[in-house]
Write an enzyme that holds these catalytic residues in place. Structure first.
Site, PDB file in Angstrom:
ATOM      1  N   GLY A  63       0.823  -1.200   0.000  1.00 53.74           N
ATOM      2  CA  GLY A  63       0.000   0.000   0.000  1.00 53.74           C
ATOM      3  C   GLY A  63       0.856   1.248   0.000  1.00 53.74           C
ATOM      4  N   GLY A  91       1.965   5.482   4.480  1.00 52.89           N
ATOM      5  CA  GLY A  91       1.054   6.095   5.433  1.00 52.89           C
ATOM      6  C   GLY A  91      -0.328   5.472   5.477  1.00 52.89           C
ATOM      7  CB  THR A  92      -2.136   2.937   3.510  1.00 51.78           C
ATOM      8  OG1 THR A  92      -0.969   2.195   3.173  1.00 51.78           O
ATOM      9  CG2 THR A  92      -2.508   3.845   2.366  1.00 51.78           C
ATOM     10  N   GLY A  93      -0.997   2.667   6.822  1.00 50.02           N
ATOM     11  CA  GLY A  93      -1.164   1.906   8.056  1.00 50.02           C
ATOM     12  C   GLY A  93      -0.649   0.479   7.998  1.00 50.02           C
ATOM     13  CE  LYS A  94       3.307   0.069   3.444  1.00 52.75           C
ATOM     14  NZ  LYS A  94       2.793   1.416   3.253  1.00 52.75           N
ATOM     15  CG  HIS A 129      -4.942  33.536 -12.787  1.00 53.49           C
ATOM     16  ND1 HIS A 129      -4.296  33.290 -13.976  1.00 53.49           N
ATOM     17  CD2 HIS A 129      -4.976  32.361 -12.115  1.00 53.49           C
ATOM     18  CE1 HIS A 129      -3.951  32.016 -14.013  1.00 53.49           C
ATOM     19  NE2 HIS A 129      -4.353  31.424 -12.895  1.00 53.49           N
ATOM     20  CD  GLU A 130      -6.188  31.817  -8.265  1.00 48.89           C
ATOM     21  OE1 GLU A 130      -7.001  30.871  -8.345  1.00 48.89           O
ATOM     22  OE2 GLU A 130      -4.983  31.694  -8.557  1.00 48.89           O
ATOM     23  CG  HIS A 160      -8.563  29.187 -12.134  1.00 44.95           C
ATOM     24  ND1 HIS A 160      -8.281  28.375 -13.199  1.00 44.95           N
ATOM     25  CD2 HIS A 160      -7.364  29.697 -11.750  1.00 44.95           C
ATOM     26  CE1 HIS A 160      -6.982  28.393 -13.451  1.00 44.95           C
ATOM     27  NE2 HIS A 160      -6.404  29.199 -12.580  1.00 44.95           N
ATOM     28  CG  ASP A 174      -3.428  27.661 -14.168  1.00 42.76           C
ATOM     29  OD1 ASP A 174      -3.405  26.947 -13.157  1.00 42.76           O
ATOM     30  OD2 ASP A 174      -3.786  28.847 -14.177  1.00 42.76           O
TER      31      ASP A 174
HETATM   32  P1  ADP Z   1       2.844   2.770   6.600  1.00 43.33           P
HETATM   33  O1  ADP Z   1       3.612   1.775   7.381  1.00 43.33           O
HETATM   34  O2  ADP Z   1       1.824   2.158   5.678  1.00 43.33           O
HETATM   35  O3  ADP Z   1       3.672   3.777   5.898  1.00 43.33           O
HETATM   36  P2  ADP Z   1       2.049   3.562   9.197  1.00 43.33           P
HETATM   37  O4  ADP Z   1       1.465   2.335   9.717  1.00 43.33           O
HETATM   38  O5  ADP Z   1       3.446   3.859   9.613  1.00 43.33           O
HETATM   39  O6  ADP Z   1       1.964   3.593   7.629  1.00 43.33           O
HETATM   40  O7  ADP Z   1       1.096   4.764   9.538  1.00 43.33           O
HETATM   41  C1  ADP Z   1       1.566   5.917  10.153  1.00 43.33           C
HETATM   42  C2  ADP Z   1       0.567   6.434  11.145  1.00 43.33           C
HETATM   43  O8  ADP Z   1      -0.614   6.868  10.496  1.00 43.33           O
HETATM   44  C3  ADP Z   1       0.113   5.382  12.120  1.00 43.33           C
HETATM   45  O9  ADP Z   1       0.975   5.301  13.206  1.00 43.33           O
HETATM   46  C4  ADP Z   1      -1.248   5.882  12.525  1.00 43.33           C
HETATM   47  O10 ADP Z   1      -1.145   6.826  13.560  1.00 43.33           O
HETATM   48  C5  ADP Z   1      -1.740   6.583  11.292  1.00 43.33           C
HETATM   49  N1  ADP Z   1      -2.632   5.720  10.546  1.00 43.33           N
HETATM   50  C6  ADP Z   1      -2.428   5.183   9.329  1.00 43.33           C
HETATM   51  N2  ADP Z   1      -3.489   4.446   8.932  1.00 43.33           N
HETATM   52  C7  ADP Z   1      -4.379   4.493   9.931  1.00 43.33           C
HETATM   53  C8  ADP Z   1      -5.669   3.923  10.132  1.00 43.33           C
HETATM   54  N3  ADP Z   1      -6.261   3.150   9.206  1.00 43.33           N
HETATM   55  N4  ADP Z   1      -6.316   4.186  11.303  1.00 43.33           N
HETATM   56  C9  ADP Z   1      -5.727   4.967  12.227  1.00 43.33           C
HETATM   57  N5  ADP Z   1      -4.524   5.520  12.103  1.00 43.33           N
HETATM   58  C10 ADP Z   1      -3.844   5.312  10.974  1.00 43.33           C
HETATM   59 ZN    ZN Z   2      -4.366  29.438 -12.275  1.00 36.98          ZN
END
Ligand code: ADP
Ligand code: ZN
Ligand code: MG
Length: 640
Positions: A224, A227-230, A445-446, A449, A521
């Site tokens: 994944g 930061g997805t929580g592996k 400009h903004e 958009h 842009d």
């Molecule tokens: P990865 O290992 O996928 O890079 P991490 O497990 O290190 O990600 O995630 C970093 C932090 O983000 C975790 O310590 C937690 O605090 C937060 N986090 C990530 N996914 C979740 C989740 N599904 N629920 C709660 N906290 C999460």
């Molecule tokens: Zn612009």
């Protein structure tokens, strides 16, 4: 008071000693040769005399004793030296005999009845030279030793580790504990949790499975985006099952010396088996597990040895140990295929970026320890943060709490969350001296958009528009989808192009010139148009043919260049199609601007006045009657 100081000083002293003693050792080593040199200077004879003078003294019968060491000779005088102020009876001297020898020397010595001793030929420089020769080696060994000390100390967490060689090879003896986190701390990720639920049961009652002869997967690969929580899920799995958690990160293996990584793997598996049921977690598997034979350090580098050791350990399971090996990676594409074979990491669990509901759940987990104001609407925050990972959301909560703390506010309010989000997405507010006419151009400009985004039929709803510079951008128009989009229809993409080019079109229509402010842009629009043509078959010229020149990475969101596999004429056709899409979109934007000039002027004026306009304020400017007018013109707009 005095007592307190003493307590404070002790650890400091310890730290100093630990840090300095290797250097002291090195210094001593460096000084050693000079000590020898000194000794030689003190004990050795005081005079070196020319050979000719020696012969004269010999003939005069003043030499009582001679020692011959190859080409060097030392001797003793019977009487004070005739020349030189210090010559005394019994004084030692030194001379050098010509390398080709002197045939008359021995007869002369015999004739004078001098006592002759013959010793080993002396190496040039003697001891001194020996020490000089081994000095670099001593130095290197010292350095090596010192590096090991340091590395080992770092691993065992600060200054506590004793850091001997044994420990260095084993790696830090982490006390494997049962983590405190459980599945309740992992919000969302229902799929992934379901996939590993079976492992929890197994780890809780391995005998049950053994009795039935049921085999549980040995290796599980968590994949994944970052930061997805592996890591979190792996720890939660151990916590949920109540078993010890042995973890090591792939990047730790890329240490200093070949063989250390393999030795650590061996020890890790040994420990885990001893304390089974248990979990081994190899984080960042890709840093050791890349396809073999592509490394820089030749065939057998450290990485490869470590990887081989992991494979060997996994094959070495007899099928009875209650040990589960988890690994995590965000680059499954580069892993060595050997890792994915049956019996190794053959079960794959993918962790996705959280959708809107999951983001709410994750936010709930992370605000548990934060005092939240009543006005905070988690649904709204979740809606405003598409694409945020769990780690990003945790960061968002933390950033909001920091902002609140800086203002000495008692609770974290919605405004803090809003500011934290902008900071994470766009960067910090920049203080930038903007000239009035430049500021006007920015507003035009903004507003361009925003106006186009409001009036095209298929765009995402507006979130806010601002002319406050943040990060690299001078201003910004933000839109947010109502729901997560998984596929992008052609009409939506064409309208998107018009919105992106709307800023430039407004500058052109109102100020009759364009500026470099549209740089980003144009790049964005071109990329999008190119993808529409080469990947999604959305142009008549090309049709449904894959003509992409790069491949998107599944988790990293960046493009990886590919060799071109099509002809020059196809490339030209792509360019034409891209250009046509872009000019059509620009025309659509210009049409909207021309038919809603009054609304645009109000918007520009209000934007200059307030700097940031939220959705409701934008809607107020672009009054309902304008909207009605828009529905009328909409049918005349070119549609995809
Ligand atoms: P990865 O290992 O996928 O890079 P991490 O497990 O290190 O990600 O995630 C970093 C932090 O983000 C975790 O310590 C937690 O605090 C937060 N986090 C990530 N996914 C979740 C989740 N599904 N629920 C709660 N906290 C999460
Ligand atoms: Zn612009
Ligand atoms: Mg991780």
């Amino acid at each position: 008071m005095a007592n307190k100081r003493k307590n404070n000083q002790r650890p400091l002293l310890n730290a100093m000693q630990l840090k300095w003693w290797p250097w002291l050792l090195l210094l001593l080593l460096l000084m050693l040769p000079y000590l020898f040199f000194l000794r030689e200077a003190v004990v050795a004879p005081a005079y070196e005399i020319p050979y000719s003078e020696f012969k004269t003294l010999l003939k005069a019968g003043k030499v009582t004793e001679v020692q011959l060491h190859g080409e060097a000779a030392t001797g003793r005088l019977s009487a004070p030296m005739p020349i030189g102020p210090q010559g005394k009876a019994g004084e030692r001297f030194k001379t050098r005999i010509p390398a080709f020898g002197d045939e008359s020397l021995l007869p002369a010595l015999e004739a004078q009845g001098v006592e002759v001793h013959v010793g080993e030929p002396k190496a040039a420089g003697g001891w001194f030279a020996v020490v000089i020769a081994i000095l670099p080696w001593l130095f290197l060994m010292g350095l090596l030793f010192w590096a090991m000390q340091r590395a080992s100390r770092n691993l065992s967490g600060g200054l506590g580790g004793r850091g001997d060689l044994q420990q260095f090879l084993r790696g830090a003896t982490r006390k494997a504990e049962v983590p405190h986190v459980t599945f309740a701390d992992v919000a969302g990720q229902e799929n992934a949790k379901r996939e590993v639920q079976e492992l929890v049961e197994f780890l809780r009652q391995p005998q049950q499975y053994r009795k039935l002869g049921a085999e549980v997967p040995r290796g599980v690969l968590l994949m994944g985006a970052p930061g997805t929580g592996k890591t979190l899920l792996a720890r939660a799995l151990a916590g949920e099952a109540g078993v010890p958690f042995y973890s090591i990160s792939g990047s730790e293996f890329i240490e200093v010396f070949v063989g250390v990584g393999a030795s650590r793997v061996r020890n890790l598996f040994q420990e885990a088996k001893k304390n089974a049921p248990s979990i081994i977690f190899i984080d960042e598997l890709d840093s050791v597990g890349r396809t073999r034979g592509t490394g820089l350090g030749g065939g057998h580098d450290e990485r490869e040895q470590t990887l081989n050791q992991i494979l060997a350990e996994m094959d070495g399971f007899t099928g009875h140990e209650a040990v589960i090996v988890l690994a995590a990676t965000n680059r499954p594409d580069v892993l060595d295929p050997a890792l994915l074979r049956p019996g190794r990491f053959d079960r794959h669990v993918t962790l996705d970026l959280p959708d809107r509901n999951d983001r709410v759940a994750i936010l709930k987990v992370h605000i548990r320890k934060v005092p939240i104001a009543a006005d905070v609407d988690l649904e709204h925050i979740a809606a405003g943060t598409p694409g945020f990972s769990g780690a990003d959301l945790r960061n968002l909560v933390n950033e909001a709490a920091l902002l609140a703390a800086r203002e000495r506010s008692k609770t974290v309010t919605m405004q803090h969350f809003e500011d934290a989000r902008d900071k994470l997405l766009l960067g910090s507010v920049r203080t930038l001296a903007i000239q009035p006419e430049e500021r006007h151009r920015l507003a035009v400009h903004e507003a361009g958009h925003t106006l186009v985004a409001y009036f095209v039929p298929h765009a995402d709803p507006l979130y806010k528009v601002t002319i406050i510079p943040r990060g690299r951008a001078l201003g910004g128009t933000q839109q947010l989808p109502e729901e997560e989009r998984h596929t992008l229809p052609e009409e939506y993409l064409r309208d998107r192009l018009a919105v992106v080019l709307g800023g430039r079109a407004a500058e052109k229509q109102l100020l009759s010139s364009v500026s470099s402010g549209a740089d980003d842009d144009i790049q964005k629009a071109t990329q999008l148009a190119r993808a529409m043509v080469t990947r999604w078959g959305m142009s008549e010229e090309i049709g449904p043919v894959d003509l992409r020149e790069s491949e998107e990475h599944p988790f990293l969101g960046r493009e990886i260049a590919q060799p071109r596999r099509f002809s020059e004429s196809s490339a030209q056709a792509v360019d034409t199609a891209v250009r046509r899409l872009l000019s059509e979109a620009e025309q659509a934007a210009t049409d909207i601007i021309d038919s809603h000039r009054a609304a645009l002027d109000t918007l520009i004026h209000r934007l200059e006045e307030r700097e940031t306009l939220h959705r409701e304020e934008i809607e107020q400017c672009l009054a309902p009657q304008e909207r009605a007018a828009a529905t009328a013109t909409r049918d005349n707009l070119p549609q995809g």
